[in-house]
Scaffold this motif. Structure first.
Motif, PDB file in Angstrom:
ATOM      1  N   ILE A  12      21.071  15.091  -1.376  1.00  0.00           N
ATOM      2  CA  ILE A  12      20.488  13.617  -0.769  1.00  0.00           C
ATOM      3  C   ILE A  12      20.556  12.796  -2.030  1.00  0.00           C
ATOM      4  CG2 ILE A  12      18.283  12.456  -0.341  1.00  0.00           C
ATOM      5  CD1 ILE A  12      17.554  15.064   1.080  1.00  0.00           C
ATOM      6  N   LYS A  13      21.280  11.621  -1.627  1.00  0.00           N
ATOM      7  CA  LYS A  13      21.386  10.605  -2.568  1.00  0.00           C
ATOM      8  C   LYS A  13      19.974   9.665  -2.700  1.00  0.00           C
ATOM      9  CE  LYS A  13      26.287  10.352  -2.116  1.00  0.00           C
ATOM     10  NZ  LYS A  13      27.360   9.749  -2.019  1.00  0.00           N
ATOM     11  N   PRO A  14      19.820   9.274  -4.024  1.00  0.00           N
ATOM     12  CA  PRO A  14      18.521   8.025  -4.028  1.00  0.00           C
ATOM     13  C   PRO A  14      18.783   7.020  -3.205  1.00  0.00           C
ATOM     14  CG  PRO A  14      19.369   8.933  -6.209  1.00  0.00           C
ATOM     15  CD  PRO A  14      20.459   9.283  -5.272  1.00  0.00           C
ATOM     16  N   LEU A  15      17.614   6.484  -2.546  1.00  0.00           N
ATOM     17  CA  LEU A  15      17.656   5.432  -1.670  1.00  0.00           C
ATOM     18  C   LEU A  15      17.942   3.982  -2.599  1.00  0.00           C
ATOM     19  CD1 LEU A  15      14.770   5.866   0.693  1.00  0.00           C
ATOM     20  CD2 LEU A  15      17.265   6.025   1.209  1.00  0.00           C
ATOM     21  N   ARG A  16      18.709   3.047  -2.100  1.00  0.00           N
ATOM     22  CA  ARG A  16      18.890   1.801  -2.940  1.00  0.00           C
ATOM     23  C   ARG A  16      18.214   0.861  -2.007  1.00  0.00           C
ATOM     24  NH1 ARG A  16      25.448   2.050  -3.973  1.00  0.00           N
ATOM     25  NH2 ARG A  16      25.579   3.777  -5.600  1.00  0.00           N
ATOM     26  N   VAL A  17      17.495  -0.094  -2.827  1.00  0.00           N
ATOM     27  CA  VAL A  17      16.798  -1.192  -2.032  1.00  0.00           C
ATOM     28  C   VAL A  17      17.930  -2.256  -1.846  1.00  0.00           C
ATOM     29  CG1 VAL A  17      15.149  -2.979  -2.588  1.00  0.00           C
ATOM     30  CG2 VAL A  17      14.738  -0.827  -3.482  1.00  0.00           C
ATOM     31  N   PRO A  18      17.794  -2.736  -0.394  1.00  0.00           N
ATOM     32  CA  PRO A  18      18.843  -3.809  -0.196  1.00  0.00           C
ATOM     33  C   PRO A  18      18.740  -4.985  -0.853  1.00  0.00           C
ATOM     34  CG  PRO A  18      17.651  -2.960   1.770  1.00  0.00           C
ATOM     35  CD  PRO A  18      16.934  -2.253   0.472  1.00  0.00           C
ATOM     36  N   VAL A  19      19.664  -5.612  -1.170  1.00  0.00           N
ATOM     37  CA  VAL A  19      19.720  -6.818  -1.890  1.00  0.00           C
ATOM     38  C   VAL A  19      19.000  -7.893  -1.475  1.00  0.00           C
ATOM     39  CG1 VAL A  19      21.294  -8.592  -2.894  1.00  0.00           C
ATOM     40  CG2 VAL A  19      22.330  -6.557  -2.644  1.00  0.00           C
ATOM     41  N   TRP A  20      18.762  -7.886  -0.192  1.00  0.00           N
ATOM     42  CA  TRP A  20      17.838  -9.011   0.435  1.00  0.00           C
ATOM     43  C   TRP A  20      16.451  -8.785  -0.003  1.00  0.00           C
ATOM     44  CZ3 TRP A  20      14.285  -7.805   4.104  1.00  0.00           C
ATOM     45  CH2 TRP A  20      14.285  -6.702   4.500  1.00  0.00           C
ATOM     46  N   TYR A  21      15.986  -7.699   0.161  1.00  0.00           N
ATOM     47  CA  TYR A  21      14.674  -7.252   0.095  1.00  0.00           C
ATOM     48  C   TYR A  21      14.461  -7.183  -1.397  1.00  0.00           C
ATOM     49  CZ  TYR A  21      10.345  -4.485   0.189  1.00  0.00           C
ATOM     50  OH  TYR A  21       9.026  -4.236   0.232  1.00  0.00           O
ATOM     51  N   ALA A  22      15.170  -6.949  -2.373  1.00  0.00           N
ATOM     52  CA  ALA A  22      15.151  -7.472  -3.799  1.00  0.00           C
ATOM     53  C   ALA A  22      14.821  -8.741  -4.231  1.00  0.00           C
ATOM     54  CB  ALA A  22      16.241  -6.897  -4.758  1.00  0.00           C
ATOM     55  N   GLY A  23      15.742  -9.695  -3.335  1.00  0.00           N
ATOM     56  CA  GLY A  23      15.407 -11.105  -3.670  1.00  0.00           C
ATOM     57  C   GLY A  23      14.284 -11.609  -3.056  1.00  0.00           C
ATOM     58  N   LYS A  24      13.485 -11.035  -1.881  1.00  0.00           N
ATOM     59  CA  LYS A  24      12.377 -11.273  -1.382  1.00  0.00           C
ATOM     60  C   LYS A  24      11.177 -10.940  -2.460  1.00  0.00           C
ATOM     61  CE  LYS A  24       9.737 -12.815   1.883  1.00  0.00           C
ATOM     62  NZ  LYS A  24       9.854 -14.088   2.360  1.00  0.00           N
ATOM     63  N   LEU A  25      11.309  -9.884  -3.048  1.00  0.00           N
ATOM     64  CA  LEU A  25      10.393  -9.368  -4.081  1.00  0.00           C
ATOM     65  C   LEU A  25      10.319 -10.248  -5.173  1.00  0.00           C
ATOM     66  CD1 LEU A  25      10.564  -5.466  -4.265  1.00  0.00           C
ATOM     67  CD2 LEU A  25       8.950  -6.696  -3.301  1.00  0.00           C
ATOM     68  N   GLU A  26      11.530 -10.830  -5.544  1.00  0.00           N
ATOM     69  CA  GLU A  26      11.619 -11.782  -6.789  1.00  0.00           C
ATOM     70  C   GLU A  26      10.821 -13.192  -6.256  1.00  0.00           C
ATOM     71  OE1 GLU A  26      14.934 -13.468  -9.732  1.00  0.00           O
ATOM     72  OE2 GLU A  26      15.516 -12.011  -8.147  1.00  0.00           O
ATOM     73  N   SER A  27      11.269 -13.348  -5.084  1.00  0.00           N
ATOM     74  CA  SER A  27      10.571 -14.853  -4.698  1.00  0.00           C
ATOM     75  C   SER A  27       9.019 -14.743  -4.575  1.00  0.00           C
ATOM     76  CB  SER A  27      11.380 -15.095  -3.118  1.00  0.00           C
ATOM     77  OG  SER A  27      10.435 -16.221  -2.882  1.00  0.00           O
ATOM     78  N   LEU A  28       8.614 -13.469  -3.952  1.00  0.00           N
ATOM     79  CA  LEU A  28       7.201 -13.516  -3.922  1.00  0.00           C
ATOM     80  C   LEU A  28       6.566 -13.586  -5.465  1.00  0.00           C
ATOM     81  CD1 LEU A  28       6.617 -10.898  -1.216  1.00  0.00           C
ATOM     82  CD2 LEU A  28       6.283 -13.200  -0.946  1.00  0.00           C
ATOM     83  N   GLN A  29       7.121 -12.636  -6.419  1.00  0.00           N
ATOM     84  CA  GLN A  29       6.700 -12.544  -7.677  1.00  0.00           C
ATOM     85  C   GLN A  29       6.360 -14.025  -8.333  1.00  0.00           C
ATOM     86  OE1 GLN A  29       5.303 -10.079  -9.063  1.00  0.00           O
ATOM     87  NE2 GLN A  29       4.913 -11.048 -11.010  1.00  0.00           N
ATOM     88  N   TRP A  30       7.608 -15.023  -8.072  1.00  0.00           N
ATOM     89  CA  TRP A  30       7.631 -16.189  -8.476  1.00  0.00           C
ATOM     90  C   TRP A  30       6.657 -17.027  -7.779  1.00  0.00           C
ATOM     91  CZ3 TRP A  30       8.453 -20.935  -6.229  1.00  0.00           C
ATOM     92  CH2 TRP A  30       8.686 -22.111  -7.099  1.00  0.00           C
ATOM     93  N   GLU A  31       6.365 -16.856  -6.527  1.00  0.00           N
ATOM     94  CA  GLU A  31       5.225 -17.590  -5.958  1.00  0.00           C
ATOM     95  C   GLU A  31       3.922 -17.273  -6.421  1.00  0.00           C
ATOM     96  OE1 GLU A  31       5.483 -17.354  -1.556  1.00  0.00           O
ATOM     97  OE2 GLU A  31       7.330 -18.217  -1.580  1.00  0.00           O
TER      98      GLU A  31
END
Length: 316
Positions: A12-31
């Motif tokens: 089993i390989k580690p799950l990778r966070v999708p690029v769009w989700y990481a961008g959303k987290l970064e946006s929420l953190q900025w807000e």
């Protein structure tokens, strides 16, 4: 079977966070950071505005105590943020050539109110009685001409009694009226060689709407109020904004031609008498006080009108 499960887990390989989700987290953190910054800015603005608000209003909310005084010779209070003006007017008093009348100066306001027997007394509400707060603070005042305290603003009776003072025909003795209790207590009899005398006070209301009170002795009531300030205003029947009316009536003192002077007092508009005391023994006397136009401004003060008065309280 267990080895197969282990082999499967190792693949089993580690799950990778999708690029769009990481961008959303970064946006929420900025807000979030922006909101924190705005809150801090608003807190700073509120703090700045609160400092600009008149300090006297804040003190009135946090510390409604204090007292009153007259600033003679000025129409304004000292330029101090802790002092409020209640009203301004004219300095007045009894005529200097006459030995009788009042001994204290008055500050009659610019907007006097004259007595009117047709004016209906405002009804005292039970809400004030129910809402009053029993504290160890407060102050006292005398309700001249009555045996009870007003049923408003939480006033309680301390005691009632008889108005007394120095006799009107003598120039010595005390210059103030006093409220003598019904249950005096005596100390050792000193039998002094020189002394003054205290007489009972009588209404001298001949030919007025209080004619039925003439020559009767005057009662009094000492009242405690939870309010922190008491002020008697001459020439008014209503208090100024922010103050509570305890009672109103007429300004009275000695007659102008009498040898004895007395301080001006506010006698209740609906006076009582001490029953069975109409023998005209004189002693200390209570006379209505009239305005003299000219030394007082003729507008608004009317020559020959009897001065009214009101006792007001202020505080929590």
């Amino acid at each position: 079977m267990a080895s197969m499960d282990g082999a499967f887990l190792l693949q089993i390989k580690p799950l990778r966070v999708p690029v769009w989700y990481a961008g959303k987290l970064e946006s929420l953190q900025w807000e979030k950071n922006e909101l924190v910054s705005k809150v801090a800015s608003h807190i700073f603005l509120v703090d700045t505005l609160s400092k600009k608000i008149n300090v006297k209003n804040i003190k009135e909310l946090n510390d409604p105590g204090g007292n009153t005084y007259n600033r003679w010779g000025r129409t304004s209070c000292p330029n101090d943020s802790s002092t409020d003006i209640v009203y301004k007017g004219f300095a007045g008093g009894g005529p200097h050539k006459q030995p009788g009348s009042g001994t204290n100066y008055l500050c009659p306001p610019k907007d006097p109110q004259w007595g009117d027997r047709s004016v209906i007394e405002q009804l005292a509400t039970t809400v004030d009685r129910l809402r009053r707060i029993k504290t160890h603070g407060g102050t006292t005042y005398i309700r001249w001409g009555r045996t009870t305290c007003p049923d408003v603003h939480g006033s309680d009776l301390v005691y009632n009694g008889f108005v007394g003072g120095s006799p009107h025909q003598y120039s010595g003795g005390g210059a103030n009226y006093i409220c003598l209790p019904t249950d005096p207590q005596w100390g050792p009899d000193t039998s002094p060689k020189y002394k003054g005398y205290v007489y009972g006070a009588e209404y001298q209301s001949h030919g007025t709407f209080w004619d039925d009170k003439k020559n009767h002795d005057v009662p009094c009531a000492v009242c405690r109020t939870p309010k922190t300030n008491v002020l008697m205003i001459p020439a008014r029947q209503d208090c100024y904004d922010g103050w509570n009316r305890e009672y109103h009536g007429y300004l009275m003192a000695e007659r102008d031609s009498h040898a004895s002077n007395k301080e001006f007092i506010c006698v209740d508009d609906d006076p009582e008498v001490n029953v069975g005391t109409h023998a005209d023994l004189d002693g200390a006397l209570l006379h209505f006080q009239e305005t003299v136009c000219g030394s007082l401004p003729c507008k608004p003060y009317i020559a020959g009108r009897e001065l009214t008065c009101v006792v007001c309280t202020f505080g929590p």
